[in-house]
Design an enzyme around this catalytic site. Structure first.
Site, PDB file in Angstrom:
ATOM      1  N   LEU A  11       0.841  -1.203   0.000  1.00 54.88           N
ATOM      2  CA  LEU A  11       0.000   0.000   0.000  1.00 54.88           C
ATOM      3  C   LEU A  11       0.874   1.249   0.000  1.00 54.88           C
ATOM      4  O   LEU A  11       1.697   1.438   0.891  1.00 54.88           O
ATOM      5  CB  LEU A  11      -0.913   0.018   1.229  1.00 54.88           C
ATOM      6  CG  LEU A  11      -1.781  -1.222   1.442  1.00 54.88           C
ATOM      7  CD1 LEU A  11      -2.772  -0.975   2.577  1.00 54.88           C
ATOM      8  CD2 LEU A  11      -2.506  -1.625   0.157  1.00 54.88           C
ATOM      9  N   ARG A  18       2.843  15.021   5.850  1.00 54.86           N
ATOM     10  CA  ARG A  18       3.717  15.435   6.956  1.00 54.86           C
ATOM     11  C   ARG A  18       5.205  15.460   6.579  1.00 54.86           C
ATOM     12  O   ARG A  18       6.040  15.907   7.360  1.00 54.86           O
ATOM     13  CB  ARG A  18       3.480  14.549   8.182  1.00 54.86           C
ATOM     14  CG  ARG A  18       2.225  14.964   8.941  1.00 54.86           C
ATOM     15  CD  ARG A  18       2.022  14.131  10.163  1.00 54.86           C
ATOM     16  NE  ARG A  18       1.578  12.777   9.826  1.00 54.86           N
ATOM     17  CZ  ARG A  18       1.620  11.751  10.674  1.00 54.86           C
ATOM     18  NH1 ARG A  18       2.098  11.903  11.883  1.00 54.86           N
ATOM     19  NH2 ARG A  18       1.175  10.565  10.297  1.00 54.86           N
ATOM     20  N   GLY A  83      -9.287   4.145   3.279  1.00 54.90           N
ATOM     21  CA  GLY A  83      -8.790   3.243   4.311  1.00 54.90           C
ATOM     22  C   GLY A  83      -7.970   2.087   3.764  1.00 54.90           C
ATOM     23  O   GLY A  83      -7.954   1.817   2.562  1.00 54.90           O
ATOM     24  N   ASN A 372      36.170  19.067 -20.502  1.00 52.61           N
ATOM     25  CA  ASN A 372      35.220  18.237 -21.251  1.00 52.61           C
ATOM     26  C   ASN A 372      34.027  19.026 -21.781  1.00 52.61           C
ATOM     27  O   ASN A 372      33.285  18.539 -22.597  1.00 52.61           O
ATOM     28  CB  ASN A 372      34.726  17.077 -20.382  1.00 52.61           C
ATOM     29  CG  ASN A 372      34.040  17.557 -19.115  1.00 52.61           C
ATOM     30  OD1 ASN A 372      34.360  18.627 -18.598  1.00 52.61           O
ATOM     31  ND2 ASN A 372      33.117  16.769 -18.613  1.00 52.61           N
TER      32      ASN A 372
HETATM   33  C1  UD1 Z   1      -2.091   1.590  10.345  1.00 51.06           C
HETATM   34  C2  UD1 Z   1      -2.944   0.512  10.999  1.00 51.06           C
HETATM   35  C3  UD1 Z   1      -2.598   0.458  12.497  1.00 51.06           C
HETATM   36  C4  UD1 Z   1      -1.130   0.163  12.655  1.00 51.06           C
HETATM   37  C5  UD1 Z   1      -0.298   1.189  11.907  1.00 51.06           C
HETATM   38  C6  UD1 Z   1       1.164   0.748  11.875  1.00 51.06           C
HETATM   39  C7  UD1 Z   1      -5.075   0.341   9.822  1.00 51.06           C
HETATM   40  C8  UD1 Z   1      -6.487   0.758   9.825  1.00 51.06           C
HETATM   41  N1  UD1 Z   1      -4.335   0.825  10.818  1.00 51.06           N
HETATM   42  O1  UD1 Z   1      -2.445   2.843  10.913  1.00 51.06           O
HETATM   43  O2  UD1 Z   1      -3.345  -0.559  13.122  1.00 51.06           O
HETATM   44  O3  UD1 Z   1      -0.787   0.160  14.032  1.00 51.06           O
HETATM   45  O4  UD1 Z   1      -0.708   1.291  10.523  1.00 51.06           O
HETATM   46  O5  UD1 Z   1       1.980   1.735  11.311  1.00 51.06           O
HETATM   47  O6  UD1 Z   1      -4.665  -0.426   8.983  1.00 51.06           O
HETATM   48  N2  UD1 Z   1      -3.048   3.714   2.686  1.00 51.06           N
HETATM   49  C9  UD1 Z   1      -3.522   3.712   1.404  1.00 51.06           C
HETATM   50  N3  UD1 Z   1      -4.820   4.078   1.182  1.00 51.06           N
HETATM   51  C10 UD1 Z   1      -5.659   4.409   2.186  1.00 51.06           C
HETATM   52  C11 UD1 Z   1      -5.164   4.427   3.507  1.00 51.06           C
HETATM   53  C12 UD1 Z   1      -3.851   4.062   3.734  1.00 51.06           C
HETATM   54  O7  UD1 Z   1      -2.787   3.398   0.462  1.00 51.06           O
HETATM   55  O8  UD1 Z   1      -6.823   4.712   1.884  1.00 51.06           O
HETATM   56  C13 UD1 Z   1      -1.647   3.312   2.922  1.00 51.06           C
HETATM   57  C14 UD1 Z   1      -0.776   4.456   3.380  1.00 51.06           C
HETATM   58  O9  UD1 Z   1      -0.139   5.084   2.280  1.00 51.06           O
HETATM   59  C15 UD1 Z   1       0.227   3.755   4.272  1.00 51.06           C
HETATM   60  C16 UD1 Z   1      -0.548   2.576   4.829  1.00 51.06           C
HETATM   61  O10 UD1 Z   1      -1.633   2.370   3.958  1.00 51.06           O
HETATM   62  O11 UD1 Z   1       1.324   3.242   3.537  1.00 51.06           O
HETATM   63  C17 UD1 Z   1      -1.029   2.790   6.256  1.00 51.06           C
HETATM   64  O12 UD1 Z   1      -1.909   3.882   6.320  1.00 51.06           O
HETATM   65  P1  UD1 Z   1      -1.861   4.942   7.483  1.00 51.06           P
HETATM   66  O13 UD1 Z   1      -2.915   5.940   7.238  1.00 51.06           O
HETATM   67  O14 UD1 Z   1      -0.482   5.423   7.685  1.00 51.06           O
HETATM   68  O15 UD1 Z   1      -2.313   4.029   8.720  1.00 51.06           O
HETATM   69  P2  UD1 Z   1      -2.055   4.272  10.251  1.00 51.06           P
HETATM   70  O16 UD1 Z   1      -3.064   5.230  10.792  1.00 51.06           O
HETATM   71  O17 UD1 Z   1      -0.627   4.561  10.493  1.00 51.06           O
END
Ligand code: UD1
Ligand code: CA
Length: 451
Positions: A11, A18, A83, A372
């Protein structure tokens, strides 16, 4: 090699606001490689392993990087960020084609290892429907908590949805999951968005697996391996962890690092036997260093192939396209770029050697510059073998210096010099007896002396 087939979905659709950067988050580098490249390298590679990457709209550069690293990978665009479960389903077409193991990883977690992916797959082989990677967080704030009952994983609660009691749990979700491919789509399709953010959370797979009467297990790893990168400070932390790993690997392979904490390596740096790296050396991507070579302090090396028993630096800068033959010597304050130096060539002091080929055993004197660039194009300098270029010479490219040729110091060479010829080209020195005192007298009288 695993007998089971796999599909890894990475993903990477996040914007990474940030990071405060125009560059998509997963393209920021750690150890000379984009974050995403580390994850793609760690994901299963063997035959029977497929790879899908979910990217954001307008992330062409991310797709290009994916195909550069793993040409066999498929990319899918997630148009709306609804999500992590929604993101996985952006790759539905790849999942529907079927694989024994479905692995999900995040593109901003660069420290994950191939070994951990392997450990995640083992429980599936033994019949579990889901394996979740967990870690003990020093500060669990923000992470999903792994809720256990009688040693069994029953749910993952996102921080925002967790009760005060649940927030005390320090065993957290790292984000990597492994699902049994036979049930994967059935599980993913059941995930809803009834939570405080209204997002489709991949973590809800746990309760669904339990409701189906199947087994979900936790595989634990260290916090260092699952650090997610959201900010520049976290990027620097990950760099630190990765550098420590690379230095340790290099030393285990026999490289001598006198002050390891001062040496920066790239994830793809290749070393031969008995290589020594002195303190304060920076090695960028695409570098290989063969047996018996010494890299002296304060050298900076990127995309260069360095032969056996060579000596580089101190204070050398080897830029992309540099190739040093066995026994070559590059001394202090020498810069090379797109330069092939055959065996035994010496460039010991204060030189710029660019777009150049130098034959074996030639000696390039201090202060030699290959000119060069004429303001329009880059031109080549070709120097034969066994040539001698005197100090402070300018070789104005395009130009060829023959085998065994001799260039007098201070020469400005604009024409080809044949094999074995001598070329000395400098403004003639004029000596006038008593000239200095006549100059001083003229000056005291306030008159400009005649030339
Ligand atoms: C997520 C987990 C959390 C975990 C944490 C670890 C979920 C709901 N939560 O939270 O349990 O402890 O990671 O770091 O899975 N992304 C997409 N599309 C989306 C949403 C996210 O591609 O619609 C990708 C983001 O780019 C990222 C990853 O998924 O690489 C995680 O998403 P992020 O929003 O960072 O999740 P966290 O809130 O950190
Ligand atoms: Ca995150």
């Amino acid at each position: 090699m695993n007998a089971r087939s796999s599909l890894t979905v990475v993903l990477a659709a996040g914007e990474g606001t940030r990071m405060r950067s125009a560059l998509p988050k997963v393209l920021h580098p750690v150890a000379g490689q984009p974050l995403l490249a580390h994850v793609l390298h760690a994901a299963p590679h063997d035959k029977g392993s497929r790879l899908a990457v979910v990217i954001g709209p307008d992330h062409r550069a991310v797709a290009d990087e994916v195909h550069r690293i793993r040409p066999d990978a498929e990319t899918f665009v997630q148009r709306e960020r609804l999500g992590t479960a929604h993101a996985v389903l952006a790759a539905r077409a790849a999942i529907a084609r079927g694989a024994d193991d479905l692995l999900v990883a995040f593109g901003d977690t660069p420290l994950i290892t191939a070994e951990t992916f392997g450990r995640m797959r083992a429980p599936l082989q033994q019949g579990a429907a889901l394996a979740v990677l967990g870690f003990r967080a020093a500060d669990p704030t923000g992470y999903g908590r792994l809720l256990m009952q009688g040693g069994r994983l029953v749910a993952i609660r996102e921080h925002a949805d967790a009760s005060a009691e649940e927030r005390k749990v320090t065993l957290c979700n790292a984000g990597v999951m492994a699902l049994d491919g036979r049930n994967a789509l059935k599980i993913l399709d059941r995930i809803g968005n009834a939570n405080s953010k209204g997002e489709y959370y991949l973590v809800d797979a746990v309760t669904i697996v339990r409701d189906l009467g199947l087994e979900a297990v936790v595989i634990e790893t260290s916090e260092d391996e699952v650090r997610g990168i959201n900010t520049k400070a976290q990027l620097a932390e990950a760099e630190g962890v990765m550098q420590e790993r690379l230095r340790k690997q290099a030393m285990e392979a026999g490289v001598t690092l006198i002050a390891p904490e001062t040496v920066y390596l790239a994830a793809d740096t290749k070393f031969g036997k008995d290589v020594t790296i002195e303190p304060f050396v920076v090695i960028g991507p695409g570098v290989s260093i063969a047996d018996g070579t010494v890299i002296h302090s304060f050298s900076h090396i990127v995309q260069a192939t360095i032969g056996k028993n060579t000596s580089v630096g101190p204070y050398a800068r080897l830029r992309p396209g540099t190739s040093l033959g066995d026994g070559a010597k590059i001394g202090n304050f020498v810069e090379t770029k797109a330069a092939t130096l055959e065996a035994g060539v010496k460039v010991n002091h204060l030189s710029y050697i660019g777009d150049t080929e130098i034959g074996a055993n030639s000696n390039i004197g201090a202060g030699t510059i290959t000119c060069n660039y004429d303001g329009f194009t880059k031109n080549k300098t070709i120097i034969g073998k066994g040539a001698f270029v005197g100090t402070n010479s300018s070789l104005v490219a395009p130009v060829k210096i023959g085998d065994g040729a001799y260039i007098g110091s201070g020469s400005v060479i604009t024409k080809d010099v044949p094999d074995d010829a001598m070329a000395v080209e400098r403004s003639q020195q004029s000596i006038r007896e008593g000239g200095a005192s006549r100059y001083r007298e003229a000056k005291t009288r306030g008159k400009k002396p005649k030339a």
